[in-house]
Design an enzyme around this catalytic site. Sequence first.
Site, PDB file in Angstrom:
ATOM      1  N   GLY A   6       0.909  -1.517  -0.068  1.00 23.02           N
ATOM      2  CA  GLY A   6       0.184  -0.195   0.391  1.00 23.02           C
ATOM      3  C   GLY A   6       1.265   1.010  -0.421  1.00 23.02           C
ATOM      4  O   GLY A   6       0.634   1.963  -0.634  1.00 23.02           O
ATOM      5  N   CYS A  44       0.680   5.807   0.402  1.00 28.77           N
ATOM      6  CA  CYS A  44      -0.682   6.195   0.617  1.00 28.77           C
ATOM      7  C   CYS A  44      -1.397   5.897   1.706  1.00 28.77           C
ATOM      8  O   CYS A  44      -2.179   6.354   2.017  1.00 28.77           O
ATOM      9  CB  CYS A  44      -0.919   5.726  -1.032  1.00 28.77           C
ATOM     10  SG  CYS A  44      -2.612   6.259  -1.453  1.00 28.77           S
ATOM     11  N   GLY A  88       1.129  23.413   2.163  1.00 35.37           N
ATOM     12  CA  GLY A  88       0.640  23.180   1.265  1.00 35.37           C
ATOM     13  C   GLY A  88      -0.406  21.838   1.539  1.00 35.37           C
ATOM     14  O   GLY A  88      -1.575  21.810   2.385  1.00 35.37           O
ATOM     15  N   VAL A  89      -0.986  21.675   0.475  1.00 32.72           N
ATOM     16  CA  VAL A  89      -2.104  19.915   0.444  1.00 32.72           C
ATOM     17  C   VAL A  89      -1.809  19.546   2.173  1.00 32.72           C
ATOM     18  O   VAL A  89      -2.540  19.895   3.160  1.00 32.72           O
ATOM     19  CB  VAL A  89      -1.652  19.168  -0.334  1.00 32.72           C
ATOM     20  CG1 VAL A  89      -3.041  18.126  -0.403  1.00 32.72           C
ATOM     21  CG2 VAL A  89      -2.439  20.120  -1.870  1.00 32.72           C
ATOM     22  N   VAL A  98      11.044  29.877   8.175  1.00 26.16           N
ATOM     23  CA  VAL A  98      11.635  29.675   9.255  1.00 26.16           C
ATOM     24  C   VAL A  98      12.921  29.319   9.458  1.00 26.16           C
ATOM     25  O   VAL A  98      13.591  29.144   8.339  1.00 26.16           O
ATOM     26  CB  VAL A  98      11.170  27.992   8.971  1.00 26.16           C
ATOM     27  CG1 VAL A  98      11.755  27.406  10.340  1.00 26.16           C
ATOM     28  CG2 VAL A  98       9.511  28.072   9.385  1.00 26.16           C
ATOM     29  N   ARG A 100       7.166  17.300  -0.313  1.00 30.32           N
ATOM     30  CA  ARG A 100       8.142  14.902  -0.467  1.00 30.32           C
ATOM     31  C   ARG A 100       9.610  14.641  -1.752  1.00 30.32           C
ATOM     32  O   ARG A 100       9.237  15.298  -2.445  1.00 30.32           O
ATOM     33  CB  ARG A 100       7.438  13.732  -1.197  1.00 30.32           C
ATOM     34  CG  ARG A 100       5.800  13.773   0.331  1.00 30.32           C
ATOM     35  CD  ARG A 100       4.786  12.818   0.363  1.00 30.32           C
ATOM     36  NE  ARG A 100       5.748  11.337   0.430  1.00 30.32           N
ATOM     37  CZ  ARG A 100       5.818  10.542   1.475  1.00 30.32           C
ATOM     38  NH1 ARG A 100       5.594  11.893   2.696  1.00 30.32           N
ATOM     39  NH2 ARG A 100       6.474   9.588   1.379  1.00 30.32           N
ATOM     40  N   ASP A 150       5.953   8.519  -7.725  1.00 33.99           N
ATOM     41  CA  ASP A 150       7.013   9.431  -7.010  1.00 33.99           C
ATOM     42  C   ASP A 150       8.329   9.744  -7.770  1.00 33.99           C
ATOM     43  O   ASP A 150       8.863  10.982  -7.701  1.00 33.99           O
ATOM     44  CB  ASP A 150       6.989  10.105  -5.265  1.00 33.99           C
ATOM     45  CG  ASP A 150       5.539  10.491  -5.667  1.00 33.99           C
ATOM     46  OD1 ASP A 150       4.393  10.798  -5.811  1.00 33.99           O
ATOM     47  OD2 ASP A 150       4.731  10.201  -3.624  1.00 33.99           O
ATOM     48  N   ALA A 155      -1.093  10.035  -5.751  1.00 33.53           N
ATOM     49  CA  ALA A 155      -1.473   8.353  -5.378  1.00 33.53           C
ATOM     50  C   ALA A 155      -1.993   7.603  -6.897  1.00 33.53           C
ATOM     51  O   ALA A 155      -1.689   6.554  -7.588  1.00 33.53           O
ATOM     52  CB  ALA A 155      -2.573   8.026  -4.689  1.00 33.53           C
ATOM     53  N   HIS A 200     -31.667  17.142  -9.574  1.00 30.51           N
ATOM     54  CA  HIS A 200     -32.154  18.188  -8.128  1.00 30.51           C
ATOM     55  C   HIS A 200     -32.957  17.486  -7.211  1.00 30.51           C
ATOM     56  O   HIS A 200     -33.693  17.189  -7.124  1.00 30.51           O
ATOM     57  CB  HIS A 200     -33.286  19.408  -9.026  1.00 30.51           C
ATOM     58  CG  HIS A 200     -32.915  20.703  -7.905  1.00 30.51           C
ATOM     59  ND1 HIS A 200     -32.330  21.903  -8.164  1.00 30.51           N
ATOM     60  CD2 HIS A 200     -34.319  21.014  -7.576  1.00 30.51           C
ATOM     61  CE1 HIS A 200     -33.092  22.665  -7.059  1.00 30.51           C
ATOM     62  NE2 HIS A 200     -34.459  21.545  -6.404  1.00 30.51           N
TER      63      HIS A 200
END
Length: 459
Positions: free
Chosen positions: A38, A41, A179-180, A234, A269, A306, A314, A438
């Site tokens: 896995g 993720c 970020g995310v 920072v 990352r 990545d 993912a 609707h």
Amino acid sequence: MKSYHIVVIGGGPGGYVAAIRAAKEGKTVALIEADQLGGTCLNRGCIPSKTLLRHAEVIQDIKAAKNWGIETGELTLSLEKMMARKDQVIKRLRMGIASLLKAGKVDVYQGEGTVQKDKTILISGNENQTIQADSVILATGSVPLVPPIEGTKEVAYHTSDTIFRLTEIPNSIVIIGGGVIGIEFACIFESLGTNVTIVEMADRLVPNEDPDAATAIQNSLEKKGITIMTQTKVESIDTKRNDRVVRVTSPDGKGIELDCEEILIAVGRQPNLSGMEGLGLNMNGPFVAVNDYLETSIRGIYAVGDLVGGWQLAHVASAEGTVAVINAVGGCQPMDYRVVPRCVYTQPEIASVGLTEEEARKKGYKVKVEIYHHAGNGKAIASDDADGFVKIIAEEKYGEILGAVFVGSHVTEMLSTASAFMYLEGTVEEMANMIFPHPTVSETMMEAAASWLGKGIHS
């Protein structure tokens, strides 16, 4: 030495999908995983964070329900039970992947795989083994990036890999990176009652997303009481008495000390290159360089996810894994990144696909943009979730949809509709003429499209 048609290194969303697809192509397949099936993720990223974000959503609804005439007793929180449920979700999905691999007759090796140029793979684990491959797919993923901040070697801090090990709810946390990953964790900790501060070097949160979406999410987070410091650098982290300290420089050059109980570094990352050091692969900056067919500089060795940079998502890794297999078994399919959906699971959510308004203009398109706000949508108002909008970016002459941006509750579930229109080169007129159910929030797409044409009813 056992030989396989295809050996996949890494069992994350890029690797295990590639392995199963290769098996369905009738090939003998091995998958090597050093940790847990896995990948990031499932074990330390998408799934555990979304589980905790679901908890945060329930907490938010319980608090809001008081205004709807629904009152409960005192709200109590157990981080131990929340983390236990998170672990159950991970375990269930991990077992599902193992079952799929077994059903596909994929041989799974537990250990670290080191790939040689002749496609021999040395597996170091409980038992050292060597196997041979006709083709190799590298899918080793990424690890958290920790910038060279003074004090990181002396002061304890968390990354997205370790934050799920917390056993107690912290009173305060400073999140380095807006970020995310950073803003999703900000939503989680705020719901738990933690005092949250986000420090971001850029001039806005989620700088890679649409500026309108970034503004909306920043306003929402600030309403929740989250402190947001943009254009802030920072300088160092330290300890002071029982607290940790994050020293920053504000936009006006002023030095500020932020006292906190926990620190989360979430600035991005970097690719995990372990096991391929001796290959001498061509690189694209820190990433493995691949051609349009995801093949590396060594024939028969592919890389996905990545490792190759681009969209570190993912579902992109899974798509790349599939394309790599198609090419490894003799196909000739380039990877198509035109329609990549992007999701941010904050409260409210951000969902986008295709080009941003700025990107479309830079590519030379004559662009027309329309925004329809959820404040006019019946389902959103009834659900007390009217903060949000849909934004359509389309080519002015023919109305071809180039991009779409959504902000609101559960808009990530709406995104695939826009993706489908774009994938099929749909137009704004076709979207406006489609009958949407609707009451749903998805109607906002039709309303935005009709407004783009100057024929909106509820604009």
